[in-house]
Design a protein around this motif. Structure first.
Motif, PDB file in Angstrom:
ATOM      1  N   MET A   1     -27.280  31.626  48.702  1.00 18.15           N
ATOM      2  CA  MET A   1     -27.118  33.042  48.398  1.00 18.15           C
ATOM      3  C   MET A   1     -26.440  33.233  47.049  1.00 18.15           C
ATOM      4  SD  MET A   1     -25.941  34.860  51.979  1.00 18.15           S
ATOM      5  CE  MET A   1     -24.468  33.855  52.137  1.00 18.15           C
ATOM      6  N   LYS A   2     -26.687  34.369  46.466  1.00 13.14           N
ATOM      7  CA  LYS A   2     -25.976  34.767  45.251  1.00 13.14           C
ATOM      8  C   LYS A   2     -24.848  35.714  45.657  1.00 13.14           C
ATOM      9  CE  LYS A   2     -26.531  36.985  40.721  1.00 13.14           C
ATOM     10  NZ  LYS A   2     -27.466  37.694  39.807  1.00 13.14           N
ATOM     11  N   ILE A   3     -23.617  35.311  45.364  1.00 14.63           N
ATOM     12  CA  ILE A   3     -22.441  36.044  45.813  1.00 14.63           C
ATOM     13  C   ILE A   3     -21.598  36.425  44.598  1.00 14.63           C
ATOM     14  CG2 ILE A   3     -20.347  35.935  47.232  1.00 14.63           C
ATOM     15  CD1 ILE A   3     -21.814  33.826  48.934  1.00 14.63           C
ATOM     16  N   VAL A   4     -21.198  37.699  44.525  1.00 11.10           N
ATOM     17  CA  VAL A   4     -20.395  38.201  43.415  1.00 11.10           C
ATOM     18  C   VAL A   4     -18.991  38.500  43.927  1.00 11.10           C
ATOM     19  CG1 VAL A   4     -20.191  39.938  41.603  1.00 11.10           C
ATOM     20  CG2 VAL A   4     -22.458  39.201  42.373  1.00 11.10           C
ATOM     21  N   LEU A   5     -17.992  38.001  43.202  1.00  7.09           N
ATOM     22  CA  LEU A   5     -16.593  38.195  43.575  1.00  7.09           C
ATOM     23  C   LEU A   5     -15.867  38.974  42.474  1.00  7.09           C
ATOM     24  CD1 LEU A   5     -15.605  34.597  44.838  1.00  7.09           C
ATOM     25  CD2 LEU A   5     -16.590  36.490  46.162  1.00  7.09           C
ATOM     26  N   PRO A   6     -15.874  40.303  42.500  1.00  5.45           N
ATOM     27  CA  PRO A   6     -15.019  41.041  41.572  1.00  5.45           C
ATOM     28  C   PRO A   6     -13.550  40.733  41.879  1.00  5.45           C
ATOM     29  CG  PRO A   6     -16.698  42.472  42.536  1.00  5.45           C
ATOM     30  CD  PRO A   6     -16.713  41.210  43.315  1.00  5.45           C
ATOM     31  N   GLY A   7     -12.770  40.449  40.838  1.00 10.00           N
ATOM     32  CA  GLY A   7     -11.366  40.110  41.043  1.00 10.00           C
ATOM     33  C   GLY A   7     -11.183  38.771  41.727  1.00 10.00           C
ATOM     34  N   GLY A   8     -12.071  37.843  41.478  1.00 10.06           N
ATOM     35  CA  GLY A   8     -12.063  36.579  42.218  1.00 10.06           C
ATOM     36  C   GLY A   8     -11.242  35.464  41.605  1.00 10.06           C
ATOM     37  N   THR A   9     -10.279  35.785  40.721  1.00 13.07           N
ATOM     38  CA  THR A   9      -9.494  34.723  40.089  1.00 13.07           C
ATOM     39  C   THR A   9      -8.098  34.574  40.687  1.00 13.07           C
ATOM     40  OG1 THR A   9      -8.782  36.278  38.373  1.00 13.07           O
ATOM     41  CG2 THR A   9     -10.701  34.897  37.884  1.00 13.07           C
ATOM     42  N   GLY A  10      -7.727  35.400  41.652  1.00 12.79           N
ATOM     43  CA  GLY A  10      -6.428  35.276  42.298  1.00 12.79           C
ATOM     44  C   GLY A  10      -6.425  34.208  43.379  1.00 12.79           C
ATOM     45  N   GLN A  11      -5.334  34.178  44.172  1.00  9.04           N
ATOM     46  CA  GLN A  11      -5.217  33.137  45.187  1.00  9.04           C
ATOM     47  C   GLN A  11      -6.349  33.209  46.202  1.00  9.04           C
ATOM     48  OE1 GLN A  11      -2.551  33.784  48.327  1.00  9.04           O
ATOM     49  NE2 GLN A  11      -3.023  31.834  49.282  1.00  9.04           N
ATOM     50  N   VAL A  12      -6.601  34.394  46.755  1.00 11.31           N
ATOM     51  CA  VAL A  12      -7.646  34.527  47.769  1.00 11.31           C
ATOM     52  C   VAL A  12      -9.015  34.278  47.157  1.00 11.31           C
ATOM     53  CG1 VAL A  12      -8.720  36.113  49.406  1.00 11.31           C
ATOM     54  CG2 VAL A  12      -6.242  36.082  49.165  1.00 11.31           C
ATOM     55  N   TRP A  50     -21.655  43.918  33.074  1.00 12.76           N
ATOM     56  CA  TRP A  50     -21.351  43.129  34.267  1.00 12.76           C
ATOM     57  C   TRP A  50     -22.142  43.583  35.489  1.00 12.76           C
ATOM     58  CZ3 TRP A  50     -19.738  45.858  38.425  1.00 12.76           C
ATOM     59  CH2 TRP A  50     -19.168  47.115  38.203  1.00 12.76           C
ATOM     60  N   ALA A  51     -22.510  44.870  35.535  1.00 15.87           N
ATOM     61  CA  ALA A  51     -23.198  45.395  36.712  1.00 15.87           C
ATOM     62  C   ALA A  51     -24.537  44.714  36.947  1.00 15.87           C
ATOM     63  CB  ALA A  51     -23.390  46.907  36.566  1.00 15.87           C
ATOM     64  N   GLU A  52     -25.104  44.096  35.889  1.00 19.64           N
ATOM     65  CA  GLU A  52     -26.393  43.419  36.052  1.00 19.64           C
ATOM     66  C   GLU A  52     -26.321  42.274  37.050  1.00 19.64           C
ATOM     67  OE1 GLU A  52     -27.546  42.177  32.156  1.00 19.64           O
ATOM     68  OE2 GLU A  52     -27.586  44.232  31.337  1.00 19.64           O
ATOM     69  N   VAL A  53     -25.147  41.652  37.185  1.00 16.37           N
ATOM     70  CA  VAL A  53     -25.030  40.518  38.093  1.00 16.37           C
ATOM     71  C   VAL A  53     -25.051  40.978  39.552  1.00 16.37           C
ATOM     72  CG1 VAL A  53     -22.500  40.390  38.295  1.00 16.37           C
ATOM     73  CG2 VAL A  53     -23.835  38.299  38.389  1.00 16.37           C
ATOM     74  N   ILE A  54     -24.687  42.217  39.816  1.00 17.77           N
ATOM     75  CA  ILE A  54     -24.730  42.754  41.178  1.00 17.77           C
ATOM     76  C   ILE A  54     -26.161  43.087  41.588  1.00 17.77           C
ATOM     77  CG2 ILE A  54     -24.129  44.827  42.523  1.00 17.77           C
ATOM     78  CD1 ILE A  54     -21.313  44.603  41.449  1.00 17.77           C
ATOM     79  N   ASP A  55     -26.962  43.550  40.637  1.00 14.40           N
ATOM     80  CA  ASP A  55     -28.371  43.848  40.916  1.00 14.40           C
ATOM     81  C   ASP A  55     -29.103  42.544  41.236  1.00 14.40           C
ATOM     82  OD1 ASP A  55     -30.938  44.857  41.040  1.00 14.40           O
ATOM     83  OD2 ASP A  55     -30.729  46.088  39.249  1.00 14.40           O
ATOM     84  N   GLY A  56     -29.589  42.412  42.449  1.00 11.75           N
ATOM     85  CA  GLY A  56     -30.274  41.189  42.865  1.00 11.75           C
ATOM     86  C   GLY A  56     -29.390  40.199  43.594  1.00 11.75           C
ATOM     87  N   ALA A  94     -22.065  50.508  40.934  1.00  8.96           N
ATOM     88  CA  ALA A  94     -22.991  49.451  40.532  1.00  8.96           C
ATOM     89  C   ALA A  94     -24.005  49.166  41.631  1.00  8.96           C
ATOM     90  CB  ALA A  94     -22.214  48.179  40.183  1.00  8.96           C
ATOM     91  N   ILE A  95     -23.551  49.185  42.886  1.00  8.57           N
ATOM     92  CA  ILE A  95     -24.471  48.956  44.001  1.00  8.57           C
ATOM     93  C   ILE A  95     -25.458  50.113  44.118  1.00  8.57           C
ATOM     94  CG2 ILE A  95     -24.607  48.763  46.513  1.00  8.57           C
ATOM     95  CD1 ILE A  95     -21.946  47.225  46.423  1.00  8.57           C
ATOM     96  N   THR A  96     -24.982  51.345  43.949  1.00  9.55           N
ATOM     97  CA  THR A  96     -25.857  52.513  44.015  1.00  9.55           C
ATOM     98  C   THR A  96     -26.945  52.446  42.949  1.00  9.55           C
ATOM     99  OG1 THR A  96     -24.090  53.905  44.900  1.00  9.55           O
ATOM    100  CG2 THR A  96     -25.913  55.033  43.807  1.00  9.55           C
ATOM    101  N   ALA A  97     -26.574  51.978  41.760  1.00  9.70           N
ATOM    102  CA  ALA A  97     -27.517  51.937  40.636  1.00  9.70           C
ATOM    103  C   ALA A  97     -28.456  50.737  40.678  1.00  9.70           C
ATOM    104  CB  ALA A  97     -26.742  51.932  39.322  1.00  9.70           C
ATOM    105  N   ALA A  98     -28.218  49.774  41.540  1.00 10.04           N
ATOM    106  CA  ALA A  98     -28.995  48.530  41.542  1.00 10.04           C
ATOM    107  C   ALA A  98     -30.410  48.769  42.067  1.00 10.04           C
ATOM    108  CB  ALA A  98     -28.295  47.483  42.391  1.00 10.04           C
ATOM    109  N   ALA A  99     -31.371  48.180  41.388  1.00 11.17           N
ATOM    110  CA  ALA A  99     -32.751  48.228  41.873  1.00 11.17           C
ATOM    111  C   ALA A  99     -32.907  47.382  43.134  1.00 11.17           C
ATOM    112  CB  ALA A  99     -33.707  47.737  40.783  1.00 11.17           C
ATOM    113  N   ARG A 100     -32.149  46.282  43.198  1.00 10.12           N
ATOM    114  CA  ARG A 100     -32.144  45.395  44.383  1.00 10.12           C
ATOM    115  C   ARG A 100     -30.697  45.223  44.836  1.00 10.12           C
ATOM    116  NH1 ARG A 100     -34.454  40.149  42.173  1.00 10.12           N
ATOM    117  NH2 ARG A 100     -33.289  40.906  40.350  1.00 10.12           N
TER     118      ARG A 100
END
Length: 313
Positions: A1-12, A50-56, A94-100
């Motif tokens: 799967m393609k998974i996007v982690l906004p704010g993904g550089t912290g401990q969690v 950056w929003a392009e990475v969420i599309d798809g 970004a999710i609302t605007a995504a084609a996929r």
């Protein structure tokens, strides 16, 4: 799967990214300060390239928000609110605007949304939302306001093709340096790991491996949406919590701390006493009802496992 982690550089985010990458998933991290492969610049406030990475993508797990390990000054509380609400809003846009659009959006939230209490555990169905408890500092209510505003931003986002889950997460315990387990372990090993302010207040927590497994479980369960508690099923009073942590490190005693001593210590560490004094008795009702099995349900065993992993680093 393609998974996007906004704010993904912290401990969690580090815990989740490491596990998902090891499982063979394509992971992209949105960061204000990208520093390596797979990290993409965003500001957490407005739409951009950056929003392009969420599309798809298949899954978005939004972890963005200013750290709560700070003094709870008005400026810091406002920064905590804005960073959470703004990032949730823009991820929704970004999710609302995504084609996929992704099929699921997991939004970080917090177990702090529940009331300070000792009498009964808080699950998603019967738990008391905090903010109006008698005898607690007024600013504790603002922490609850942050949590409810954070969740509301996801709930109201116009994303009809994307399932939404709010992760009401307890403290994630991992062996990573700088995380909450590392900080508490350092105190215990110095002989300072006794009860704080009497030690009656409940501590809710989740082992890092169970946190990752719960995220994977929720991604795969199309029948689950809305708030879900990510916490081990056996919260325990701070006194017992620290006793088990000392046992994991083979430290026989820990000096207790009175309320004023804890306040001085929190000031020195540039943290806040709400993190110590609030009783968070949170249980994972929906996860258990859905059949999720915790690998580390009890704190003494979980602490021993984490200590072994630290020693083996």
């Amino acid at each position: 799967m393609k998974i996007v982690l906004p704010g993904g550089t912290g401990q969690v985010g580090t815990v989740l990214r490491r596990a998902l990458t090891a499982a063979g998933h394509e992971v992209a991290v949105l960061s204000r300060r990208p520093a390596g492969p797979g990290e993409i610049l965003w500001d957490g406030r407005g739409l951009g390239p950056w929003a392009e990475v969420i599309d798809g993508s298949d899954v978005v797990v939004n972890l963005a928000g200013r750290s709560v390990s700070c003094r709870y000054t008005p400026d810091n509380l406002r920064a905590m609110m804005d960073s959470r609400v703004d990032s949730a809003r823009v991820v929704g846009q970004a999710i609302t605007a995504a084609a996929r659009p992704p099929r699921v959006w997991l939004q970080m939230s917090t177990a702090t949304v529940y009331a300070h209490r000792f009498d009964a555990p808080n699950d998603e169905a019967t738990g008391m939302i905090g903010g109006a408890e008698p005898g607690v500092p007024d600013y504790w209510g603002y922490s609850v306001d942050i949590a409810t505003a954070w969740e509301r931003e996801q709930e109201t986002a116009d994303t009809p093709h994307t399932r939404k889950v709010a992760l009401r997460t307890a403290m994630v315990m991992s062996p990573d340096r700088g995380g909450v387990f590392d900080v508490l372990s350092r105190l215990a090993r110095l002989g300072l790991g006794g009860p704080v302010a009497g030690g009656r207040q409940y501590v809710s927590w989740i082992h890092d491996e169970d946190f990752v497994r719960a995220v994977e479980f929720l991604v795969g369960r199309d029948d689950l949406d809305g708030p879900v508690n990510l916490a081990a099923p056996a919260p325990l009073p701070h006194r017992a919590f620290m006793r088990a942590l000392r046992g994991a490190w083979r430290v026989p005693v820990g000096l207790p701390a009175t309320k004023w001593m804890a306040e001085l210590g929190a000031f020195a560490l540039r943290s806040d006493t709400e993190l110590l004094f609030k009783s968070r008795r949170v249980v994972p009702g929906r996860l258990l009802d859905a059949g999720f099995a915790f690998g580390h349900p009890d704190w003494p065993e979980a602490a021993a496992d984490l200590a072994r992993r630290v020693r083996g680093r």
